[in-house]
Enzyme design. Structure first.
Site, PDB file in Angstrom:
ATOM      1  N   THR A  49      13.606 -69.717 -93.096  1.00 50.07           N
ATOM      2  CA  THR A  49      14.699 -68.775 -92.863  1.00 50.07           C
ATOM      3  C   THR A  49      15.368 -69.044 -91.520  1.00 50.07           C
ATOM      4  O   THR A  49      16.596 -69.110 -91.419  1.00 50.07           O
ATOM      5  CB  THR A  49      14.166 -67.327 -92.880  1.00 50.07           C
ATOM      6  OG1 THR A  49      13.497 -67.086 -94.113  1.00 50.07           O
ATOM      7  CG2 THR A  49      15.289 -66.335 -92.714  1.00 50.07           C
ATOM      8  N   THR A  50      14.557 -69.215 -90.472  1.00 50.01           N
ATOM      9  CA  THR A  50      15.098 -69.465 -89.140  1.00 50.01           C
ATOM     10  C   THR A  50      15.790 -70.811 -89.085  1.00 50.01           C
ATOM     11  O   THR A  50      16.639 -71.054 -88.228  1.00 50.01           O
ATOM     12  CB  THR A  50      13.974 -69.378 -88.092  1.00 50.01           C
ATOM     13  OG1 THR A  50      13.295 -68.132 -88.254  1.00 50.01           O
ATOM     14  CG2 THR A  50      14.495 -69.461 -86.680  1.00 50.01           C
ATOM     15  N   TYR A 138       5.302 -67.247 -99.153  1.00 51.37           N
ATOM     16  CA  TYR A 138       6.155 -66.543 -98.192  1.00 51.37           C
ATOM     17  C   TYR A 138       6.683 -65.279 -98.858  1.00 51.37           C
ATOM     18  O   TYR A 138       7.494 -65.345 -99.778  1.00 51.37           O
ATOM     19  CB  TYR A 138       7.298 -67.463 -97.758  1.00 51.37           C
ATOM     20  CG  TYR A 138       8.255 -66.910 -96.727  1.00 51.37           C
ATOM     21  CD1 TYR A 138       7.995 -65.756 -95.992  1.00 51.37           C
ATOM     22  CD2 TYR A 138       9.451 -67.581 -96.463  1.00 51.37           C
ATOM     23  CE1 TYR A 138       8.893 -65.289 -95.046  1.00 51.37           C
ATOM     24  CE2 TYR A 138      10.348 -67.129 -95.513  1.00 51.37           C
ATOM     25  CZ  TYR A 138      10.067 -65.983 -94.815  1.00 51.37           C
ATOM     26  OH  TYR A 138      10.957 -65.520 -93.880  1.00 51.37           O
ATOM     27  N   ARG A 143      14.514 -59.872 -97.750  1.00 49.84           N
ATOM     28  CA  ARG A 143      15.487 -60.895 -98.146  1.00 49.84           C
ATOM     29  C   ARG A 143      15.426 -61.207 -99.641  1.00 49.84           C
ATOM     30  O   ARG A 143      16.420 -61.664-100.213  1.00 49.84           O
ATOM     31  CB  ARG A 143      15.258 -62.184 -97.342  1.00 49.84           C
ATOM     32  CG  ARG A 143      15.675 -62.082 -95.882  1.00 49.84           C
ATOM     33  CD  ARG A 143      15.448 -63.399 -95.151  1.00 49.84           C
ATOM     34  NE  ARG A 143      15.833 -63.331 -93.752  1.00 49.84           N
ATOM     35  CZ  ARG A 143      17.018 -63.672 -93.263  1.00 49.84           C
ATOM     36  NH1 ARG A 143      17.962 -64.104 -94.086  1.00 49.84           N
ATOM     37  NH2 ARG A 143      17.278 -63.583 -91.973  1.00 49.84           N
TER      38      ARG A 143
END
Length: 299
Positions: A49-50, A138, A143
C-alpha cells in the site's frame, strides 16, 4: 509465538520512488532499499500500500522487484507484494515474480469483490498451493471493505504450510488475540498500523510491517526490539516519543505524507501518482513540526 519470526520484527513497507514525470526511479529505489537496510530493517516489503501498488502496473512491479533484490543482495529478505483481487492473476504474477529471487510474497484480501469468508479462504489457499515461497496474508478492511476473520486466518495458517504470517490492520484487538492464541508454531502476527504495534506485541504479535519505517527505521526497530525483550516500560516510553509522527503521517491518505517526510528529511523520492495528490504546503508545515517534535528533524 516467542521464537524469532522468519522475516524479523521491523519490516518497512517501502515507498516507490518516482522521478519528476512520475516514472519509476529505480536508482532511487535501490538507494532507499540500502538506506532502510542500513537503518536496521529486518526485511523489506516492496510495492505494498505504501508503495502505491494500485498505480504501479505489472511490468513496472517486475522492474521494481528486480532492482530492490539487486540492491539488497542477501542482506535481508525481500518480500514482494503480488496480491490482487483476481486469484488467477495473482497466481500467474506470483510465479513470474518468484523467478526474480525474492524471498516471499505478501497478498492482500481481495478488494472490491467483497468475497465471503469461504471465498477469501479459497483465494489464499489457491495462491499458497501454487507457489513454494512463504506467503504473508494482508488484512486491511478499511481498504478492502471485507474483514478476514480470525477463523479464516487460522484455517489458512494450519492448512497451508507456506502461509507464515498475517499483517493485521483491522484494528480489532480481540481478533489479534484470537489469532495469536490459535496460531500454529512459526506463524507470526504483524501489526499493519505503526500506532498499534506496541499493543499488538503486548498480545503476542511478532512486530510491524511499517510505514514510519521509511522515515525512522532505527526508532521503530528500537520499539519492537524492546517489546520482544519484554522491556515494556522502555518500549512504552519509546513508543510514546514516536507516536505523534506515527499518527501525523496519516493525516491524509498514505503514502502522501511519508513521501513528504522523506523529502523533508533530505531524501526526496518524488511525488505520488494520481488519484493521490502531493502534500499541501500546510500539511508539509505541520508534518515538519511533528518531525522536529519527535527528533526526526533538527529543530
Amino acid at each position: 509465538m516467542s521464537q524469532e519470526p522468519r522475516f524479523g520484527r521491523m519490516i518497512p513497507a517501502m515507498v516507490t520512488p518516482f522521478d519528476e514525470d512520475r516514472e519509476l526511479d529505480l536508482d532511487k529505489a535501490q538507494a532507499l532499499a540500502t538506506r532502510l537496510v542500513d537503518g536496521g530493517s529486518d526485511s523489506l516489503i516492496v510495492n505494498g500500500t505504501t508503495g502505491e501498488s494500485p498505480t504501479v502496473f505489472y511490468p513496472q512491479k517486475m522492474d521494481l522487484f528486480r532492482a530492490v533484490v539487486e540492491a539488497v543482495g542477501k542482506r535481508v529478505p525481500v518480500i514482494a507484494n503480488v496480491g490482487d483481487n483476481c486469484t488467477a492473476d495473482t497466481v500467474s504474477f506470483a510465479r513470474e515474480v518468484a523467478e526474480l529471487g525474492v524471498d516471499g510474497f505478501m497478498c492482500v484480501v481481495p478488494y472490491y469483490n467483497k468475497p465471503p469468508q469461504e471465498g477469501i479462504y479459497q483465494h489464499f489457499r489457491t495462491i499458497a498451493n501454487a507457489v513454494e515461497l512463504p506467503v504473508i496474508l494482508y488484512n486491511i478492511p478499511g481498504r478492502c471493505v471485507v474483514n478476514m476473520e480470525a477463523e479464516t486466518t487460522l484455517r489458512l495458517a494450519r492448512e497451508c504450510g507456506n502461509v507464515v504470517a498475517v499483517k493485521e490492520a483491522s484494528g480489532r484487538m480481540e481478533q489479534v488475540e484470537a489469532i495469536v492464541a490459535g496460531a500454529p508454531e512459526g506463524f507470526s502476527v504483524y501489526s499493519g498500523d505503526d500506532a498499534a504495534t506496541f499493543d499488538i506485541m503486548k498480545r503476542g504479535g511478532a512486530g510491524v510491517i511499517s510505514t514510519i519505517g521509511n522515515v525512522a527505521p532505527a526508532r521503530m526497530k528500537e520499539i519492537v526490539d524492546l517489546c520482544a525483550a519484554g522491556d515494556w516500560q522502555a518500549a512504552e516510553a519509546a513508543n510514546e516519543r514516536l507516536m505523534p509522527l506515527m499518527k501525523g503521517l496519516f493525516e491524509t491518505a498514505n503514502p502522501i505524507l511519508v513521501k513528504e517526510a522523506l523529502k523533508l528529511a533530505g531524501f526526496p523520492v518524488g511525488g505520488v501518482r494520481l488519484p493521490l495528490v502531493d502534500a499541501t504546503p500546510e500539511q508539509s508545515a505541520r508534518l515538519a513540526g511533528i518531525m522536529r517534535e519527535v527528533g526526526v528533524l533538527e529543530a
